[in-house]
Design an enzyme around this catalytic site. Structure first.
Site, mmCIF file in Angstrom:
data_model
loop_
_atom_site.group_PDB
_atom_site.id
_atom_site.type_symbol
_atom_site.label_atom_id
_atom_site.label_comp_id
_atom_site.label_asym_id
_atom_site.label_seq_id
_atom_site.Cartn_x
_atom_site.Cartn_y
_atom_site.Cartn_z
ATOM 1 C CG ASP A 18 -0.162 -58.014 107.007
ATOM 2 O OD1 ASP A 18 0.140 -56.705 106.703
ATOM 3 O OD2 ASP A 18 0.476 -58.908 106.568
ATOM 4 C CD GLN A 27 -1.369 -61.056 107.942
ATOM 5 O OE1 GLN A 27 -0.605 -60.585 109.469
ATOM 6 N NE2 GLN A 27 -1.470 -61.043 107.663
ATOM 7 C CG ASP A 34 2.456 -63.786 101.394
ATOM 8 O OD1 ASP A 34 3.260 -62.589 101.371
ATOM 9 O OD2 ASP A 34 2.370 -64.268 102.586
ATOM 10 C CE1 TYR A 40 8.670 -67.965 107.555
ATOM 11 C CE2 TYR A 40 7.595 -66.372 106.375
ATOM 12 C CZ TYR A 40 8.658 -66.668 106.609
ATOM 13 O OH TYR A 40 9.310 -66.018 106.351
ATOM 14 C CD GLU A 78 3.171 -74.682 111.555
ATOM 15 O OE1 GLU A 78 2.165 -75.719 111.496
ATOM 16 O OE2 GLU A 78 3.061 -73.777 110.703
ATOM 17 C CD GLU A 112 7.740 -62.955 101.229
ATOM 18 O OE1 GLU A 112 7.480 -61.798 101.886
ATOM 19 O OE2 GLU A 112 6.177 -62.818 101.386
ATOM 20 C CG HIS A 170 4.686 -54.696 99.898
ATOM 21 N ND1 HIS A 170 4.747 -55.718 98.632
ATOM 22 C CD2 HIS A 170 3.784 -55.547 100.501
ATOM 23 C CE1 HIS A 170 4.273 -56.903 99.006
ATOM 24 N NE2 HIS A 170 3.881 -56.663 100.526
HETATM 25 C C1 NOJ Z 1 5.040 -60.926 103.248
HETATM 26 C C2 NOJ Z 1 3.864 -60.000 102.436
HETATM 27 O O1 NOJ Z 1 5.175 -59.190 101.414
HETATM 28 C C3 NOJ Z 1 4.087 -59.072 103.855
HETATM 29 O O2 NOJ Z 1 3.230 -57.657 103.152
HETATM 30 C C4 NOJ Z 1 2.851 -59.652 104.899
HETATM 31 O O3 NOJ Z 1 2.946 -58.169 105.396
HETATM 32 C C5 NOJ Z 1 3.118 -60.687 104.751
HETATM 33 N N1 NOJ Z 1 3.689 -61.628 104.011
HETATM 34 C C6 NOJ Z 1 2.334 -61.531 105.456
HETATM 35 O O4 NOJ Z 1 1.467 -62.171 104.605
#
Ligand code: NOJ
Length: 554
Positions: A64, A172, A204, A208, A211, A246, A319
């Site tokens: 990722d 992940q 990031d 989440y 849970e 985020e 991105h």
């Molecule tokens: C958000 C990030 O901006 C994205 O690029 C990523 O794939 C996911 N979170 C998982 O970390």
């Protein structure tokens, strides 16, 4: 070296999001790296950037693109070393530029030593670092984010016959924040990087972390409590640094991420300093296509007030795919139709295209979109390359098409790397419209009429007028849905930003009686003739197709 601090520096800052792999290659291996960024810092400074956000830079199998971290305490060998990182931070600070990096709390890579251990046996000391279950039926109300690839948030692991939980790719696995060791360890990770003098983190995927059965496993009270703990560490040990969250959520679910007390706006925020305003972004695109400001106005009306030590972060692109998660199903279909007619342009619940191609490479629309961004409440982020109108490549895998090499010059290799272009980590954009031969930094810096110079001017005017970062906002009635008129105000200053979203001449009729006796001053220098004095009668302004101006009223 640290910067002289105004603790609220972020409120009026210009952010620049930069992918290390894509920016500049110092060692000729065809991949951007940390040392490559240093000679480009003066360019960012010239644009007027205050703070750079670096995408993840850690060792990673790159399933990722680095958001799958295999070691939190190191730098990916493609990017350089920890020493290089420190050097970059020092060089940035020496120029008055701040640096924040990505902090990926929610998950690691399956190649992280913790997970390699965790999956070995049920009694491995690292077992509880991740979320394991005998069944894949737990947390059924949780949505799948990477819809195009992941059939479930659970993946079966044969070694121990259990399932592990993951909100993103199966590669992940989610960390288990119910394990206090995990919660503490991630604070240590944060301190490790903060001790190198960085200015904060873009955190990031924060909704989440925990849970709970019977919930959608997003925005849980436990998650907020942990994030407040993270903030407290920053406040205590690293004053003047920030956390930018985020959380791709609706405004009312975003509000708690600032902390404080929603019923008492005087109470300072004690969670994130900043959070991305996800919902307004797709509405800007909808407004531009339909020539109708209503949805922008509505979502901002639905946006609760935030504490005075907090700030929104607003953006047009980043991105990832242009996310359509925060719109209705009907609007999603509409935006897909309008902006992603080719199925290859779509990904998950979004659109994987860059700003310029989305706006048909129409200069007026690109400027207009940026003007809306720069006058909305919040600090704007520019995504690398969008300041020169770079294109995308929808033929590349996943979101890679918006992460192609930065276009510095028209030379072979685009000034990105001395390596043979066919060995670059990704192909350069070289089509007729967006190719590096035509769209590049050198050409735009040399041309005073370029997009780069227009944006640079917009940045400078915004920074010279702190009311645009700190003032209140109010969308004035205009009697015309094609016009977006945003009044930004503080005790000292008032600026009215007027945008014509349509392709036709339009007139706005405004009640500006509070400013009677004043003559609006055209801050961007775009009006051919000066405007008349304001009086108590309705003030009428005609606006050309896709035109915009910022009027200083006080
Ligand atoms: C958000 C990030 O901006 C994205 O690029 C990523 O794939 C996911 N979170 C998982 O970390």
């Amino acid at each position: 070296m640290s910067l002289a601090t105004d603790p609220l520096w972020y409120k009026n800052a210009i952010f620049y999001e930069l992918h290390i792999r894509a920016f500049a290659d110092s060692n000729g291996d065809g991949k951007g790296d940390l040392l490559g960024i240093i000679p480009k810092l003066d360019y960012l400074k010239e644009l007027g950037v205050d703070c750079i956000w670096l995408l993840p830079m850690f060792p990673s199998p790159l399933k990722d693109d680095g958001y799958d971290i295999a070691d939190y305490y190191n730098i990916h060998p493609d990017y350089g070393t920890v020493e290089d990182f420190k050097k970059l931070v020092d060089e940035a600070h020496a120029r008055g530029l701040r640096v924040i990096t990505d902090l990926v709390l929610n998950h690691t890579s399956d190649q992280h030593a913790w997970f390699i251990e965790s999956r070995k046996s049920k009694d491995n000391p690292y077992r509880d670092y991740y979320v394991w279950s005998d069944t894949d039926q737990k947390y059924q109300e949780t949505r799948i984010i990477f819809l195009d690839t992941e059939p479930s948030n659970w993946t079966y692991d044969e070694t121990t016959g259990q399932y592990y939980w993951h909100r993103f790719y199966a590669s992940q696995p989610d960390l288990n924040y119910d394990n206090p060791v995990v919660a503490d360890t991630m604070i240590e990770v944060l301190k490790y990087w903060m001790d190198m003098g960085i200015d904060g983190f873009r955190a990031d995927a924060v909704p989440y972390l925990f849970e709970r059965e019977g919930t959608n496993c997003e925005n849980l009270p436990e998650t907020h409590a942990y994030l407040k703990r993270v903030r407290a560490v920053l406040d205590a040990d690293y004053p003047g640094t920030i956390l930018l969250g985020e959380a791709n959520q609706w405004p009312w679910d975003l509000r708690p991420y600032f902390g404080g007390n929603p019923d008492d706006p005087e109470m300072p925020g004690d969670e994130f300093h900043m959070a991305f305003h996800f919902p307004v972004m797709p509405r800007i695109y909808k407004a531009l296509k339909l020539g109708d400001a209503s949805d922008i106005i509505q979502i901002m009306a639905d946006t609760p007030a935030i504490p005075s030590n907090s700030q929104w972060c607003v953006f047009l692109r980043n991105h990832d795919e242009l996310t359509l998660e925060m719109v209705t199903e009907e609007d999603r279909q509409l935006l897909w139709q309008l902006y992603a007619p080719d199925p290859r342009m779509r990904l998950n619940l979004g659109i994987r295209r860059r700003l310029a191609p989305l706006l048909d490479n129409n200069r007026a629309k690109i400027e207009l979109a940026n003007s809306i961004l720069f006058t909305l409440p919040g600090a704007p982020i520019i995504y690398y390359g969008d300041e020169i109108g770079m294109g995308d490549n929808i033929w590349l895998f996943d979101r890679n098409g918006v992460r192609t090499p930065m276009q510095w010059t028209s030379e072979p290799g685009a000034g990105f790397s001395a390596a043979a272009p066919e060995t670059f980590y990704a192909p350069l954009i070289d089509d007729e419209t967006y190719g590096y031969q035509k769209i590049n930094v050198a050409a735009q810096m040399a041309d005073p009429a370029s997009l780069f110079h227009t944006l640079k001017h917009m940045v400078a005017v915004r920074k010279a007028n702190p009311v645009l970062g700190e003032g209140s906002y109010q969308f004035l009635r205009t009697g015309n849905k094609a016009i977006l008129a945003n009044l930004r105000q503080s005790d000292q200053a008032a600026i009215l930003a007027i945008h014509n979203l349509s392709g036709q001449n339009q007139t706005a009729v405004l009640d500006l009686s509070d400013f009677a006796g004043r003559i609006p001053r055209d801050l961007l220098g775009r009006l051919a003739t000066s405007l008349p004095e304001i009086s108590t009668v309705p003030y009428s302004v005609s606006v050309k197709p896709l035109d915009y101006f910022w009027l200083k009223l006080k």
